[in-house]
Design an enzyme around this catalytic site. Structure first.
Site, short mmCIF file in Angstrom:
data_model
loop_
_atom_site.label_atom_id
_atom_site.label_comp_id
_atom_site.label_asym_id
_atom_site.label_seq_id
_atom_site.Cartn_x
_atom_site.Cartn_y
_atom_site.Cartn_z
N HIS A 179 0.85 -1.19 0.00
CA HIS A 179 0.00 0.00 0.00
C HIS A 179 0.89 1.24 0.00
CE1 HIS A 179 -3.32 -2.70 1.74
NE2 HIS A 179 -3.49 -2.56 0.45
N ALA A 180 0.69 2.07 -1.02
CA ALA A 180 1.64 3.13 -1.31
C ALA A 180 1.81 4.15 -0.17
CB ALA A 180 1.21 3.84 -2.59
N ARG A 181 0.71 4.51 0.46
CA ARG A 181 0.79 5.61 1.44
C ARG A 181 1.39 5.18 2.77
NH1 ARG A 181 -5.73 5.99 1.92
NH2 ARG A 181 -6.12 3.95 2.87
N GLU A 182 1.58 3.89 2.98
CA GLU A 182 2.08 3.39 4.26
C GLU A 182 3.61 3.49 4.28
OE1 GLU A 182 0.11 -0.44 4.41
OE2 GLU A 182 -1.84 0.50 4.22
N ARG A 229 -3.25 4.65 -2.22
CA ARG A 229 -3.08 3.32 -1.63
C ARG A 229 -2.78 2.23 -2.68
NH1 ARG A 229 -5.60 -0.22 2.54
NH2 ARG A 229 -6.68 -1.96 1.59
N ASN A 244 -3.44 -5.84 -2.18
CA ASN A 244 -3.70 -6.79 -1.10
C ASN A 244 -5.12 -7.35 -1.11
OD1 ASN A 244 -2.14 -8.14 0.83
ND2 ASN A 244 -3.10 -7.03 2.52
N ARG A 245 -5.78 -7.17 -2.23
CA ARG A 245 -7.06 -7.86 -2.49
C ARG A 245 -6.95 -8.66 -3.78
NH1 ARG A 245 -7.03 -5.91 1.67
NH2 ARG A 245 -8.53 -4.56 2.75
N HIS A 297 2.72 -3.50 6.88
CA HIS A 297 1.76 -2.44 6.55
C HIS A 297 1.75 -1.42 7.68
CE1 HIS A 297 -0.76 -4.39 3.28
NE2 HIS A 297 0.01 -5.39 3.63
N SER A 298 0.88 -0.41 7.54
CA SER A 298 0.55 0.46 8.66
C SER A 298 -0.90 0.89 8.44
CB SER A 298 1.47 1.68 8.71
OG SER A 298 1.18 2.60 7.68
N TYR A 299 -1.68 1.31 9.46
CA TYR A 299 -1.19 1.51 10.80
C TYR A 299 -2.11 0.76 11.77
CZ TYR A 299 -5.10 4.85 11.01
OH TYR A 299 -6.35 5.44 10.96
N TYR A 351 -10.80 -6.83 10.33
CA TYR A 351 -12.03 -6.99 9.53
C TYR A 351 -11.73 -8.04 8.48
CZ TYR A 351 -9.01 -3.62 7.17
OH TYR A 351 -7.91 -2.98 6.65
N GLU A 374 0.99 -4.69 11.12
CA GLU A 374 0.61 -3.28 10.97
C GLU A 374 1.46 -2.48 11.95
OE1 GLU A 374 -1.81 -2.08 8.94
OE2 GLU A 374 -2.95 -3.88 8.41
N1 ARG Z 1 -4.72 -3.58 6.57
C1 ARG Z 1 -4.51 -4.76 5.77
C2 ARG Z 1 -5.36 -4.65 4.51
O1 ARG Z 1 -6.44 -4.14 4.58
C3 ARG Z 1 -4.83 -5.99 6.52
C4 ARG Z 1 -4.59 -7.25 5.79
C5 ARG Z 1 -4.77 -8.45 6.66
N2 ARG Z 1 -4.77 -9.64 5.88
C6 ARG Z 1 -5.82 -10.11 5.21
N3 ARG Z 1 -5.67 -11.18 4.49
N4 ARG Z 1 -6.98 -9.52 5.28
O2 ARG Z 1 -4.93 -5.02 3.47
ZN ZN Z 2 -1.79 -1.74 4.14
#
Ligand code: ARG
Ligand code: ZN
Length: 410
Positions: A179-182, A229, A244-245, A297-299, A351, A374
């Protein structure tokens, strides 16, 4: 040279006009007095009113544009939901975080031959890549740099391998900057690199480290939009895929969006993005014996383990929990000013969000110790963590890597 000057000026003007400003925008922390608060807050996320920055168990932080402050305040008041202002002026927080290097430091860097890396300010992609190349050139016995592919805008994805050549050494993967902004993430990861290289004579583990997994996004946060992001895929309405999705385990599930304008846009299919695809290809072709897969990652200050796609636990979750707790303890010890990291399953603690790197590493690569860490802080500055916190935060990150390194050898 006159022509050259004009281009430079024009470039500047172009940069200037594409810059995103956040004057008067705010970050609020909402208190979840009851279960309905979360639903209400999620319902309005990204519909133009505000964006969720971080969702904690008892609170949720939202970013509110200045023209929406009045409306969102009204909405929350009508529902008797309490909130507090965390950041009063986001642009000011951005400017405060962008402190230039001191003249003394700038002079020091000018005088250096090898690289421009240090940890009192955040560094652009070129400095980080220059540092990796410097390490590979200077310590060829322990370091090598490999580009595992190119980003969507054609920048190399550089992985540094640190190994003192022991055979059958276990391996650890570390990535940052998905994530770019982290910004704290690549900063902490390069700090870890520095430590590992300095201590490479005693290493019993091989490390494969990708400090900037989203180089286009990272560059974009320096040039145009500090709060970007996603990656930089051009879309018809909006740009960017949340990397990350985009990983290929339970892709498209909860906590992901099919709307390209959302911060959690999952992309058109699993591994649709060159950045995630390059990571997958790298692992498919790597013969190393991976025992841990760590994404920084953060935060929020969390040590998260799978699953992230749903509130379920892997069969060996107790092992991950135990090592996580040990890491948290040592991070607290190293952090100095009582920093507390919460350890837990990702979907329960934060979440549910499918398509994350950790789930993929655990489920499909079968790497046991898969974590998302994080880093700081817990919301005072959020993504805009001032540079004086880089070193203390990076020390904590390193502490976690030390504990995980020793755990995988048991
Ligand atoms: N802040 C991270 C995100 O939203 C948490 C990722 C945690 N891992 C996961 N597989 N959900 O990408
Ligand atoms: Zn992140």
């Amino acid at each position: 040279s006159v022509a050259h000057e004009r281009t430079a000026k024009e470039n500047f003007r172009e940069d200037f006009s594409k810059r995103v400003y956040y004057v008067g925008d705010q970050v609020w922390r909402i208190y979840k007095h009851n279960d309905s608060v979360n639903d209400l807050v999620e319902q309005h996320d990204q519909n133009g009113s505000y964006q969720i920055w971080s969702n904690h168990p008892l609170t949720v932080d939202i970013f509110v544009r200045s023209r929406m402050l009045y409306n969102v305040d009204l909405l929350l008041n009508n529902c008797r939901i309490k909130y507090e202002v965390l950041i009063k002026d986001v642009q000011k927080a951005i400017d405060d975080g962008n402190v230039r290097l001191t003249t003394a430091m700038e002079a020091e860097l000018e005088g250096r031959k090898g690289h421009r890396m240090e940890w009192t300010s955040y560094h652009e992609l070129n400095d980080i890549y220059g540092y990796l190349d410097y390490l590979a050139n200077t310590y060829p016995d322990v370091c090598s740099v490999q580009s595992i592919g190119n980003s969507i805008e054609g920048q190399p994805l550089k992985v540094l391998r640190i190994s003192n050549g022991r055979t059958n050494a276990p391996a650890i993967w570390i990535d940052g900057g998905i994530h770019a902004r982290e910004w704290i993430s690549p900063a902490a990861v390069t700090y870890i690199i520095d430590y590992l290289v300095e201590n490479s004579d005693v290493l019993q583990t091989d490390y494969y480290i990708l400090p900037v997994a989203n180089p286009d996004g990272y560059r974009y946060t320096f040039k145009y939009d500090r709060l970007w992001r996603k990656n930089r895929r051009k879309g018809t309405l909006c740009s960017g895929v949340d990397l990350n999705r985009n990983f290929g385990y339970r892709w498209g599930g909860q906590g992901t969006s099919s709307n390209m304008c959302y911060e959690t846009y999952r992309g058109s299919k699993a591994f649709s993005e060159p950045e995630t695809n390059a990571i997958r290809n790298f692992f498919e072709n790597s013969l190393a014996n991976y025992k841990a897969y760590i994404s920084f990652h953060s935060y929020g200050q969390y040590i998260l383990y799978p699953w992230g796609y749903d509130q379920r636990l892997p069969p060996d979750y107790r092992d991950l929990d135990a090592v996580g707790l040990e890491a948290a303890e040592y991070m607290k010890y190293e952090g100095g000013d009582n920093t507390k990291y919460i350890v837990g399953n990702s979907a329960i603690t934060l979440y549910p969000a499918a398509g994350g790197s950790d789930d993929w590493a655990k489920a499909l690569l079968k790497i046991k110790y898969a974590y998302t860490i994080e880093l700081r802080d817990t919301g005072k500055y959020g993504f805009l963590l001032p540079p004086q916190y880089i070193i203390p935060t990076a020390k904590e990150a390193l502490a976690a890597i030390k504990v995980i390194t020793s755990a995988i050898r048991k």
